[in-house]
Scaffold this motif. Sequence first.
Motif, mmCIF file in Angstrom:
data_model
loop_
_atom_site.group_PDB
_atom_site.id
_atom_site.type_symbol
_atom_site.label_atom_id
_atom_site.label_comp_id
_atom_site.label_asym_id
_atom_site.label_seq_id
_atom_site.Cartn_x
_atom_site.Cartn_y
_atom_site.Cartn_z
ATOM 1 N N HIS A 32 0.792 8.552 -9.407
ATOM 2 C CA HIS A 32 1.763 7.497 -9.095
ATOM 3 C C HIS A 32 1.154 6.488 -8.132
ATOM 4 O O HIS A 32 0.910 6.796 -6.977
ATOM 5 N N ARG A 33 0.935 5.293 -8.601
ATOM 6 C CA ARG A 33 0.401 4.214 -7.767
ATOM 7 C C ARG A 33 1.478 3.147 -7.602
ATOM 8 O O ARG A 33 1.244 1.988 -7.840
ATOM 9 N N ASP A 34 2.647 3.599 -7.197
ATOM 10 C CA ASP A 34 3.778 2.672 -7.139
ATOM 11 C C ASP A 34 4.122 2.236 -5.721
ATOM 12 O O ASP A 34 5.156 1.634 -5.495
ATOM 13 N N GLY A 35 3.266 2.525 -4.765
ATOM 14 C CA GLY A 35 3.542 2.149 -3.392
ATOM 15 C C GLY A 35 2.277 1.810 -2.641
ATOM 16 O O GLY A 35 1.163 2.038 -3.111
ATOM 17 N N ASP A 69 3.970 -5.285 -8.707
ATOM 18 C CA ASP A 69 5.192 -4.594 -9.131
ATOM 19 C C ASP A 69 5.323 -3.201 -8.502
ATOM 20 O O ASP A 69 5.707 -2.237 -9.156
ATOM 21 N N LEU A 70 5.017 -3.106 -7.204
ATOM 22 C CA LEU A 70 5.139 -1.828 -6.502
ATOM 23 C C LEU A 70 6.601 -1.507 -6.220
ATOM 24 O O LEU A 70 7.454 -2.386 -6.208
ATOM 25 N N ARG A 71 6.885 -0.246 -5.976
ATOM 26 C CA ARG A 71 8.257 0.197 -5.706
ATOM 27 C C ARG A 71 8.587 0.242 -4.225
ATOM 28 O O ARG A 71 9.744 0.139 -3.845
ATOM 29 N N ASP A 118 11.731 -1.086 0.216
ATOM 30 C CA ASP A 118 11.591 -0.724 -1.193
ATOM 31 C C ASP A 118 11.973 -1.898 -2.084
ATOM 32 O O ASP A 118 12.436 -2.934 -1.627
ATOM 33 N N ARG A 119 11.751 -1.716 -3.370
ATOM 34 C CA ARG A 119 11.956 -2.786 -4.340
ATOM 35 C C ARG A 119 13.377 -3.371 -4.301
ATOM 36 O O ARG A 119 13.529 -4.597 -4.253
#
Length: 138
Positions: A32-35, A69-71, A118-119
């Motif tokens: 997970h590379r969302d942050g 487009d990170l969370r 956060d998003r």
Amino acid sequence: EQTKDKNSVLWSIDADGRLAGLVRAGFGWEPHRDGAHIDQFILDPDVWHQGLGFDAALALHRYFFDYLDLRRVSVNFTVEDTGAKKIAEKLGYVVFAHKHQVHYRDGGYVDELELVVDRPQWDTRWSGEREYQPLGTA
């Protein structure tokens, strides 16, 4: 060495053609590379209180949320860093942890804050103030 590290980014901050600071942020772990987490945000004291720190932080967060487009993005700093706290609050960060007596400074221990944006918070706070639309929207 920094350019070899695909898990982080290093931004330089320019003020009138000279290096005025830097920001280093690391990205999440596989799969997970969302942050991202801001490791360092350093600004030359000669340019403090001119709005440059906020401008650089806003540009960085537009990159994180609107381009990558990170969370979520997190940061931590000492409670006595009022400049960092003011910038973080203006961007929409909220405190999620208050660590007591973490850093030793000037003969005593100081506390540290951990904050996150956060998003949904980003979209709510900055929905009408984007320079461009996020990727993936028509």
